[in-house]
Each structure stands twice: as structure tokens, then as C-alpha cells.
Write a protein that holds these residues in place. Sequence first.
Motif, PDB file in Angstrom:
ATOM      1  N   CYS A 209       0.837  -1.213   0.000  1.00 11.44           N
ATOM      2  CA  CYS A 209       0.000   0.000   0.000  1.00 11.44           C
ATOM      3  C   CYS A 209       0.867   1.257   0.000  1.00 11.44           C
ATOM      4  O   CYS A 209       0.608   2.212  -0.744  1.00 11.44           O
ATOM      5  CB  CYS A 209      -0.913   0.014   1.228  1.00 11.44           C
ATOM      6  SG  CYS A 209      -2.366  -1.040   1.110  1.00 11.44           S
ATOM      7  N   ALA A 210       1.899   1.276   0.840  1.00 10.63           N
ATOM      8  CA  ALA A 210       2.753   2.460   0.954  1.00 10.63           C
ATOM      9  C   ALA A 210       3.492   2.740  -0.350  1.00 10.63           C
ATOM     10  O   ALA A 210       3.555   3.894  -0.817  1.00 10.63           O
ATOM     11  CB  ALA A 210       3.741   2.272   2.099  1.00 10.63           C
ATOM     12  N   VAL A 211       4.061   1.690  -0.939  1.00 10.15           N
ATOM     13  CA  VAL A 211       4.817   1.869  -2.185  1.00 10.15           C
ATOM     14  C   VAL A 211       3.879   2.252  -3.330  1.00 10.15           C
ATOM     15  O   VAL A 211       4.197   3.121  -4.153  1.00 10.15           O
ATOM     16  CB  VAL A 211       5.605   0.591  -2.516  1.00 10.15           C
ATOM     17  CG1 VAL A 211       6.242   0.690  -3.896  1.00 10.15           C
ATOM     18  CG2 VAL A 211       6.674   0.344  -1.454  1.00 10.15           C
ATOM     19  N   ALA A 212       2.715   1.614  -3.391  1.00 14.59           N
ATOM     20  CA  ALA A 212       1.743   1.962  -4.428  1.00 14.59           C
ATOM     21  C   ALA A 212       1.280   3.403  -4.280  1.00 14.59           C
ATOM     22  O   ALA A 212       1.123   4.124  -5.277  1.00 14.59           O
ATOM     23  CB  ALA A 212       0.547   1.011  -4.364  1.00 14.59           C
ATOM     24  N   ALA A 213       1.069   3.852  -3.039  1.00 14.47           N
ATOM     25  CA  ALA A 213       0.651   5.240  -2.806  1.00 14.47           C
ATOM     26  C   ALA A 213       1.723   6.213  -3.278  1.00 14.47           C
ATOM     27  O   ALA A 213       1.414   7.264  -3.869  1.00 14.47           O
ATOM     28  CB  ALA A 213       0.356   5.450  -1.320  1.00 14.47           C
ATOM     29  N   ARG A 215       3.828   5.734  -5.665  1.00 16.27           N
ATOM     30  CA  ARG A 215       3.844   5.718  -7.132  1.00 16.27           C
ATOM     31  C   ARG A 215       2.645   6.464  -7.715  1.00 16.27           C
ATOM     32  O   ARG A 215       2.757   7.142  -8.739  1.00 16.27           O
ATOM     33  CB  ARG A 215       3.844   4.280  -7.626  1.00 16.27           C
ATOM     34  CG  ARG A 215       3.868   4.140  -9.152  1.00 16.27           C
ATOM     35  CD  ARG A 215       4.123   2.708  -9.565  1.00 16.27           C
ATOM     36  NE  ARG A 215       4.165   2.581 -11.015  1.00 16.27           N
ATOM     37  CZ  ARG A 215       3.242   1.967 -11.750  1.00 16.27           C
ATOM     38  NH1 ARG A 215       2.187   1.428 -11.161  1.00 16.27           N
ATOM     39  NH2 ARG A 215       3.352   1.884 -13.056  1.00 16.27           N
ATOM     40  N   LEU A 216       1.479   6.356  -7.062  1.00 19.09           N
ATOM     41  CA  LEU A 216       0.262   6.976  -7.587  1.00 19.09           C
ATOM     42  C   LEU A 216       0.192   8.474  -7.319  1.00 19.09           C
ATOM     43  O   LEU A 216      -0.580   9.174  -7.964  1.00 19.09           O
ATOM     44  CB  LEU A 216      -0.966   6.283  -6.992  1.00 19.09           C
ATOM     45  CG  LEU A 216      -1.187   4.828  -7.412  1.00 19.09           C
ATOM     46  CD1 LEU A 216      -2.370   4.240  -6.655  1.00 19.09           C
ATOM     47  CD2 LEU A 216      -1.417   4.723  -8.921  1.00 19.09           C
ATOM     48  N   GLY A 217       0.945   8.946  -6.350  1.00 17.93           N
ATOM     49  CA  GLY A 217       0.938  10.379  -6.066  1.00 17.93           C
ATOM     50  C   GLY A 217      -0.406  10.867  -5.558  1.00 17.93           C
ATOM     51  O   GLY A 217      -0.954  10.313  -4.597  1.00 17.93           O
ATOM     52  N   GLU A 218      -0.986  11.857  -6.216  1.00 15.46           N
ATOM     53  CA  GLU A 218      -2.237  12.453  -5.739  1.00 15.46           C
ATOM     54  C   GLU A 218      -3.430  11.496  -5.862  1.00 15.46           C
ATOM     55  O   GLU A 218      -4.486  11.738  -5.286  1.00 15.46           O
ATOM     56  CB  GLU A 218      -2.522  13.737  -6.508  1.00 15.46           C
ATOM     57  CG  GLU A 218      -2.723  13.537  -7.995  1.00 15.46           C
ATOM     58  CD  GLU A 218      -2.998  14.839  -8.733  1.00 15.46           C
ATOM     59  OE1 GLU A 218      -3.371  14.771  -9.918  1.00 15.46           O
ATOM     60  OE2 GLU A 218      -2.847  15.901  -8.113  1.00 15.46           O
ATOM     61  N   LYS A 219      -3.246  10.401  -6.580  1.00 14.87           N
ATOM     62  CA  LYS A 219      -4.312   9.400  -6.698  1.00 14.87           C
ATOM     63  C   LYS A 219      -4.140   8.269  -5.674  1.00 14.87           C
ATOM     64  O   LYS A 219      -4.675   7.182  -5.831  1.00 14.87           O
ATOM     65  CB  LYS A 219      -4.320   8.814  -8.110  1.00 14.87           C
ATOM     66  CG  LYS A 219      -4.555   9.858  -9.203  1.00 14.87           C
ATOM     67  CD  LYS A 219      -4.519   9.225 -10.579  1.00 14.87           C
ATOM     68  CE  LYS A 219      -4.736  10.270 -11.674  1.00 14.87           C
ATOM     69  NZ  LYS A 219      -4.706   9.683 -13.032  1.00 14.87           N
ATOM     70  N   PHE A 220      -3.399   8.550  -4.602  1.00 14.63           N
ATOM     71  CA  PHE A 220      -3.044   7.526  -3.622  1.00 14.63           C
ATOM     72  C   PHE A 220      -4.245   6.839  -2.979  1.00 14.63           C
ATOM     73  O   PHE A 220      -4.132   5.713  -2.479  1.00 14.63           O
ATOM     74  CB  PHE A 220      -2.181   8.138  -2.514  1.00 14.63           C
ATOM     75  CG  PHE A 220      -2.939   9.078  -1.611  1.00 14.63           C
ATOM     76  CD1 PHE A 220      -3.539   8.623  -0.453  1.00 14.63           C
ATOM     77  CD2 PHE A 220      -3.053  10.429  -1.929  1.00 14.63           C
ATOM     78  CE1 PHE A 220      -4.231   9.481   0.380  1.00 14.63           C
ATOM     79  CE2 PHE A 220      -3.756  11.293  -1.106  1.00 14.63           C
ATOM     80  CZ  PHE A 220      -4.349  10.815   0.057  1.00 14.63           C
ATOM     81  N   ALA A 221      -5.394   7.494  -2.966  1.00 11.92           N
ATOM     82  CA  ALA A 221      -6.576   6.914  -2.313  1.00 11.92           C
ATOM     83  C   ALA A 221      -6.967   5.572  -2.914  1.00 11.92           C
ATOM     84  O   ALA A 221      -7.633   4.763  -2.252  1.00 11.92           O
ATOM     85  CB  ALA A 221      -7.749   7.889  -2.392  1.00 11.92           C
TER      86      ALA A 221
END
Length: 323
Positions: A209-213, A215-221
Motif C-alpha cells: 500500500c505504501a509503495v503503491a501510494a 507511485r500513484l501520487g495524488e491518486k493515492f486513495a
Amino acid sequence: MLEWLVVHFCIGVAGTWLARRYALMRSLIDQPGERRSHSVATPRGGGIAIVISLLVAAVALGVRQPEQAPIMLAFGVGLVMVAGIGWVDDHRPLSPWIRLGVHVLASGLFALAAGDLYDSVWIAAAAFVATLVLTNVWNFMDGINGLAASQALLAAVGLAGMAGGAFGLLGLALAAACLGFLPFNFPKARIFMGDVGSGAIGFALGALCAVAAARLGEKFALVLLPVSVFVVDASLTLLRRVLRGERWWTPHTQHAYQAWARAAGHGRVTLCYAAVLLVVIIAGWGGLPRDAFFIAGTVGAWYMCCAFFWLVLQKKFRAQLPD
């Protein structure tokens, strides 16, 4: 890619088979009781196979991609800490506060590595919260046949697609190992995951979750979607127990999935939870091109829907809940 999946699937299968033999030899057996959702004495500790698969994957990825070596090292050490305290607890019950203390240390170690890699205090904070929370959520929610492993399998695939890179492969390794474990745990449980597996899986998903967030930046939700079903059930059940003044850290059978399983059976509940999560993950991938505001609103709405269905299940199956 196929070889990667096959290797970790085989580790899951062989490791679970060996873990079952060990559990029977050492009499590591979960007995039925009023605080458990099963009715047959069943060996525990099969999740060690998933832990081994994750460690093999972390080492391989750290060697292949030297720039990822520090965070893979932190992940591996944290995983060993969480799985290790769970393994001890599977053999000899420990104080929940000792377990929580180890979880905090493991999450802190991974958070430091994540914050350093991405040069962000926010990512470090997210890594700490995600790993600590999901470690305990998966431990809370591991209560009926196949549920924790199937949810972890789907969540790992969903987060792997969002994280990409080395952690994407780590997520696929987790999914393949869970797939190897599932035939021993669903539809009939010949072995349970145990604290060694449930906590470690939660820790791994928190790291994803942390790494994906990051990478996604402002779309972290979007990273909140693959873990939504478990997070809502665990959080609302825990909140209710706290408000009632109960000993919330003790074992219980008050989760919505447990009440439903007593009425409908383990298999139906596990498959329904899996079907819902699969749809949510596919929808989450489809939402990647959308703007951050839309994504945040959609995720918030979905969590409200989960909370509503939690209330519906609790009310409908209130007769199956213990006082």
C-alpha cells in the motif's frame, strides 16, 4: 513472469504441506470453542509457507535490483520480526502488548527505509501506519476457512498492479503463495494460517500500500480499495467493542463475517467477500485515469457502502452474535 509465479506457488504448496506435518507432530492444534468459528480441531501455522515465499522474493529482488536492496532488506527484517513473534505465539500464547510492541518496531524499520527511498516524511508515515494497521487487521480477520488467504490473494494482485516494479513482483509472489496455501484451507480447512501467517501477510500488504501510494501520487486513495472489505469490518467491530467497554484485545467472534458464517457457512461467506473485492479491484484499476478528486470521493463513498453493509449484516445476524 510465469516462472516467478510457479516458483512461489510451489513454495506455498510444499511449505504448507510441511507445516501441517510439523503442526501435527508438535500438537499445534486450534480447538473449537465459543470464541472460535470452527467446529473441528485443526492444526495451525500453515502461513509460514507464505512468509518463506515472501522472503525468497525479497532476497531475489534485492539482488536483481540493487537500488531496491535497502528497502527490501528493511521489508525482510520487518517481516521476520512480525512472523517470528507470531510463530512464537502459535506455540506459546504471548501478551498482546508484546506482539504489538514488535509490530511497532517492524513497522518503524520499514517506514524509515521507505521514507529514505522516496525522500518523504509523508511516505514514511504512510508506511508506518499501513504496515502496523494491516498487520493487526489481517490477524483480526483470520477466522473462517479461506477468508484471509483469498482476500490477501486478491488484494496483493490489485496492489501489485498499482505498485509496479519490484514491489509489483513482490505482490505477485504473495498472491501465488496464497494460492498455494488455499487448497489446504478452503473449502475444508486442513490447516489454519496461524498468527505467523496472518500478521506477516498484513505487514506485506501494508508495505505494498505504501509503495503503491508513493507511485500513484495524488491518486493515492486508490490503494485503500483492495483492503477495504477487511479494514471496514475490523475497524467497526473494534470500535464497537471499545465503546462497549469490552476487552477488545481478546479473541472474539463478533465480526460481521463471523456472524454471517454461522448462518450461511464458511464457503459462501468467503466466496461472497472475494467476489465483492474482485469487482472493487477491477473498478479501481479502471479509475486510474480519473482525477484525484473523483477518486477520493469514490473511495469515500465505497467505504460508506461497506459500513452500511456491515450494519446490515450485524443487524440481520444479531441472533448469531455472542452477548
